[in-house]
Design a protein around this motif. Sequence first.
Motif, mmCIF file in Angstrom:
data_model
loop_
_atom_site.group_PDB
_atom_site.id
_atom_site.type_symbol
_atom_site.label_atom_id
_atom_site.label_comp_id
_atom_site.label_asym_id
_atom_site.label_seq_id
_atom_site.Cartn_x
_atom_site.Cartn_y
_atom_site.Cartn_z
ATOM 1 N N ASP A 147 35.873 53.548 32.690
ATOM 2 C CA ASP A 147 37.211 54.140 32.628
ATOM 3 C C ASP A 147 37.019 55.639 32.389
ATOM 4 O O ASP A 147 36.789 56.085 31.267
ATOM 5 C CB ASP A 147 37.992 53.488 31.492
ATOM 6 C CG ASP A 147 39.447 53.913 31.481
ATOM 7 O OD1 ASP A 147 39.739 55.072 31.851
ATOM 8 O OD2 ASP A 147 40.298 53.088 31.095
ATOM 9 N N PHE A 190 34.116 40.086 40.105
ATOM 10 C CA PHE A 190 34.350 41.490 39.816
ATOM 11 C C PHE A 190 33.855 41.849 38.429
ATOM 12 O O PHE A 190 33.805 41.005 37.536
ATOM 13 C CB PHE A 190 35.854 41.791 39.892
ATOM 14 C CG PHE A 190 36.414 41.642 41.271
ATOM 15 C CD1 PHE A 190 36.455 42.724 42.130
ATOM 16 C CD2 PHE A 190 36.880 40.412 41.718
ATOM 17 C CE1 PHE A 190 36.968 42.594 43.403
ATOM 18 C CE2 PHE A 190 37.397 40.275 43.000
ATOM 19 C CZ PHE A 190 37.434 41.369 43.839
ATOM 20 N N ALA A 191 33.523 43.101 38.267
ATOM 21 C CA ALA A 191 33.206 43.629 36.947
ATOM 22 C C ALA A 191 33.970 44.932 36.776
ATOM 23 O O ALA A 191 34.298 45.610 37.763
ATOM 24 C CB ALA A 191 31.712 43.857 36.807
ATOM 25 N N GLU A 192 34.267 45.248 35.532
ATOM 26 C CA GLU A 192 35.050 46.455 35.276
ATOM 27 C C GLU A 192 34.256 47.715 35.582
ATOM 28 O O GLU A 192 33.074 47.810 35.287
ATOM 29 C CB GLU A 192 35.486 46.497 33.808
ATOM 30 C CG GLU A 192 36.757 45.719 33.576
ATOM 31 C CD GLU A 192 37.405 46.076 32.249
ATOM 32 O OE1 GLU A 192 38.054 47.136 32.177
ATOM 33 O OE2 GLU A 192 37.239 45.296 31.306
ATOM 34 N N ASP A 252 39.573 50.000 39.544
ATOM 35 C CA ASP A 252 39.348 49.450 38.205
ATOM 36 C C ASP A 252 38.133 48.533 38.169
ATOM 37 O O ASP A 252 37.561 48.300 37.121
ATOM 38 C CB ASP A 252 40.577 48.641 37.756
ATOM 39 C CG ASP A 252 41.778 49.526 37.505
ATOM 40 O OD1 ASP A 252 41.597 50.609 36.916
ATOM 41 O OD2 ASP A 252 42.894 49.145 37.902
ATOM 42 N N TRP A 253 37.776 47.986 39.332
ATOM 43 C CA TRP A 253 36.729 46.972 39.369
ATOM 44 C C TRP A 253 35.762 47.257 40.501
ATOM 45 O O TRP A 253 36.111 47.869 41.502
ATOM 46 C CB TRP A 253 37.349 45.590 39.607
ATOM 47 C CG TRP A 253 38.512 45.328 38.714
ATOM 48 C CD1 TRP A 253 38.464 45.075 37.366
ATOM 49 C CD2 TRP A 253 39.902 45.306 39.068
ATOM 50 N NE1 TRP A 253 39.734 44.905 36.870
ATOM 51 C CE2 TRP A 253 40.637 45.033 37.880
ATOM 52 C CE3 TRP A 253 40.598 45.485 40.260
ATOM 53 C CZ2 TRP A 253 42.033 44.944 37.870
ATOM 54 C CZ3 TRP A 253 41.976 45.395 40.237
ATOM 55 C CH2 TRP A 253 42.670 45.123 39.051
#
Lengths: 228, 228
Positions: B135, B130-132, B107-108
Amino acid sequence: EIVSAVEAHLADGPLKGKRIVVTSGPTHEPIDPVRYIANRSSGAQGTAIARALAAMGAEVVFVTGPAEVPPPEGVKVVLIQTAQEMMEAVEAALPADAGVFAAAVADWHVEGTSDRKLKKSKDGLPTLSFAENPDILKTISQRTEGRPALVVGFAAETNDVLAHATAKRARKGCDWIVANDVSPGTGIMGGTENAVTLITDDGAEDWPRMGKDAVAARLAKRIAAALA
Amino acid sequence: EIVSAVEAHLADGPLKGKRIVVTSGPTHEPIDPVRYIANRSSGAQGTAIARALAAMGAEVVFVTGPAEVPPPEGVKVVLIQTAQEMMEAVEAALPADAGVFAAAVADWHVEGTSDRKLKKSKDGLPTLSFAENPDILKTISQRTEGRPALVVGFAAETNDVLAHATAKRARKGCDWIVANDVSPGTGIMGGTENAVTLITDDGAEDWPRMGKDAVAARLAKRIAAALA
């Protein structure tokens, strides 16, 4: 967890009667049941060293994280995941005549590991806090009782290899450091060759680039000479 | 990076003429040259699905992270490491009749990845932010143009499986969710069996525990029926 016993008949050779602990591979530090932090390590160099030591007659305890290459035959294999488990397995394997710490051990583990899968929080980002792992090389190097006669550490560096590795040897208190440059450009990480510098009391010795099996054989000979 | 081309002669079968993108395996998100964050995924279920689809005649583009099991024969294999690379590979593989997103995507990712090995800081602990990640399932599900006719997501959960998976289906906008319980006790993660619930417009359908190949064959049949 012990998955294979030492073969009853150990090989003959200059290391006959010597017991050597070898660590290898990465450690995996869990974040939650589905995520973990890992170090890049195929386990190829550590496995080759264990094989070379066993071929020279040593009784080898091979403590390995989840490596890409299978463990060698003729050694006692102890499978672990985390740095903490590796520390415990190494302590349990002592006393030993030598310790060769080739594993790429995580410096940190995630604190407050969740036993549920982390969900995205409201702002979408997790917060991970870290705690230091036991320093296996330093702990074993600085034992006042039951220290192996020869403790060999590894330094995988990406810059200022000799300076970092020399400082590491002093800081940890180990006898030798096998240093190498694992910058992506070298192709060493995950590759079949290695170019190492052996750092001892006598200074730094550059070995030419050669196969990991050849590095292992040369190191095993040096270990045999040191323990003789 | 494409490592094997589609075999010139595709199998005959009910999926002949259909192009299907399958993602599989974990992603690895680098922290520095020697450390990364990974998801636990052997790639076994995604690989079995790609194999089953190809055996039924589909032209399969298999986008896989560093998995433990080798990719199937007869599919176009695209090897990636990170979620961002997987996203790009999936986009490049469109248009397709169906997308089956079996990969365990991080996710990150770590922001400000270092190209030098992180050293312990003065207080001994690193700071990671963290960064996303993109998706992939949501992006493909919600495409207004060129959306595959059938988008299948996966939900690996450790608790409240049905509730989490049903919510995921609605949130992402995919057609089906294949949900399973990957709690350590089940032995599913890394094992040869799987026990899944298929969630569609018609509700939730519990499949009995069976081999991952059997799950793959059953899912491939359902996909063929949906695309017929």
